[in-house]
Scaffold this active site. Sequence first.
Site, mmCIF file in Angstrom:
data_model
loop_
_atom_site.group_PDB
_atom_site.id
_atom_site.type_symbol
_atom_site.label_atom_id
_atom_site.label_comp_id
_atom_site.label_asym_id
_atom_site.label_seq_id
_atom_site.Cartn_x
_atom_site.Cartn_y
_atom_site.Cartn_z
ATOM 1 N N LYS A 184 33.171 35.192 11.824
ATOM 2 C CA LYS A 184 32.105 34.291 11.343
ATOM 3 C C LYS A 184 31.770 34.604 9.878
ATOM 4 C CE LYS A 184 28.410 31.639 11.174
ATOM 5 N NZ LYS A 184 28.374 30.206 11.174
ATOM 6 N N LYS A 231 20.903 35.372 4.534
ATOM 7 C CA LYS A 231 21.020 36.384 5.588
ATOM 8 C C LYS A 231 22.508 36.654 5.848
ATOM 9 C CE LYS A 231 21.150 34.950 9.709
ATOM 10 N NZ LYS A 231 22.166 34.621 10.731
#
Length: 297
Positions: free
Chosen positions: A173, A241
Site C-alpha cells: 500500500k 499520514k
Amino acid sequence: MSELKVGFIGLGIMGKPMSKNLVRAGFPVTVYNRSKPAVEELVAFGAKAAGSCREVAEQSDVVITIVSDTPDVLQVMTGSGGVLEGTREGLICADMSTISPKATRELAEEAARRGVETLDAPVSGGEKGAIEGTLSIMVGGEQAAFEKCLPVFQAMGKKIVRIGGHGDGQTCKLCNQIVGALNMLGLAEALVFGQKSGIDLEKMLEVVGGGAAASWAVQNLGPKVIKRDFEPGFMVTLQQKDMRLVLGAAEEIKLPTLASGLVHQLWKQNEADDQGRKGIQALVLALEKLTGVTVGE
Ligand code: NAP
C-alpha cells in the site's frame, strides 16, 4: 447467505460503503462505530449494532477494521473493550486501514499469542471504489487465512492479491501511495506549466489522459483543479499520514526516497495554509503560491 459472520469496525468514508456491500452480498454483519449516526444508517440497511469492539469480536468469525491511523487500529484491537478482549480460537482479524507495516507485524504477533490470526488488507480505489465494490485489496498474512477471507474481500473489491506475510500488504500500500503522490505532483506541475505557457488545459488533460502519461490523477483530479474544485475525495491530512508512513518505513531500511520527501513538503505547505482538509489536488495551491501562477484563470 454466507456462513461467515462478519464484524465491521470503522464506518467512515470508506467503511460505510464497504460494510454496505457486505450486507448486500448476504453476509450477516455486526458493526461498531465510535460516533453513532453511521451505525444507525447501517442498522437501517440490515446490519446489527454492537456496543463495543469486543462485542463485535464475540459475534463474528471475521472482523474487519478500517479506522484512521496506527494508534487507532491499536486502540480498537488492544485497548480496553477492544477486539482482542473478545477473541476465541479461529477468529480472523483483517485490518483494511493504511497503517505502519512494522506495527502491523507486531500486532500480528500479539494476536497470535491469543490464538487470533490477522491479515493486513489495505485498499486502493478511494470512496468511489468502496461504493462500487471495485477496490484493489493488497493482503499480508498466512495463505489459509487469506483463502478463508477471500469471499469477504470479493464483496468489497475486484483486484485482490496476497502479497506475502504479515505487513507485506501494508508495504505494498505504501508503494501505491508513492506512485499516487508522484502522479499528483506530475499533474500539478504540468497544470502550472501549461497554464503559464497559455495552452488550453482541458484539451491538454484530454489528450494526456489518453496517452502513456495517463493516470488516475490526470483523469479524475485534473478536471477538478481546472474547475477550482478542491473538495476532498482523499484529504491532504490522510495523505500526509501515509507519506509519514512511507518516510518512516524508508528510514528503517535506510533508503533515500527523494521524491516522496519533496511532495510531503509541498503538502505541508497546504497544511500550513489551513488546507489540510482539502483534497490532495490542493497540492496545486502550494505550487501556485511558489510560482505566482493560478491554474484555470
Ligand atoms: P474517515 O472517513 O476519517 O473514517 C475513519 C473511521 O475510523 C471513522 O469511522 C472513525 O470513527 C473511526 N476511528 C478513527 N479513530 C478511531 C478510534 N481511535 N477508535 C474508534 N474508531 C476510530 O477515514 P476514511 O477515509 O474512511 O479512511 C479510513 C482508512 O482507510 C485510513 O487508514 C485511510 O488512510 C484508508 N484509505 C482511505 C481512502 C480514501 O479515499 N478515503 C482510500 C484508501 C485507504 P468516527 O466516525 O467516530 O470518527
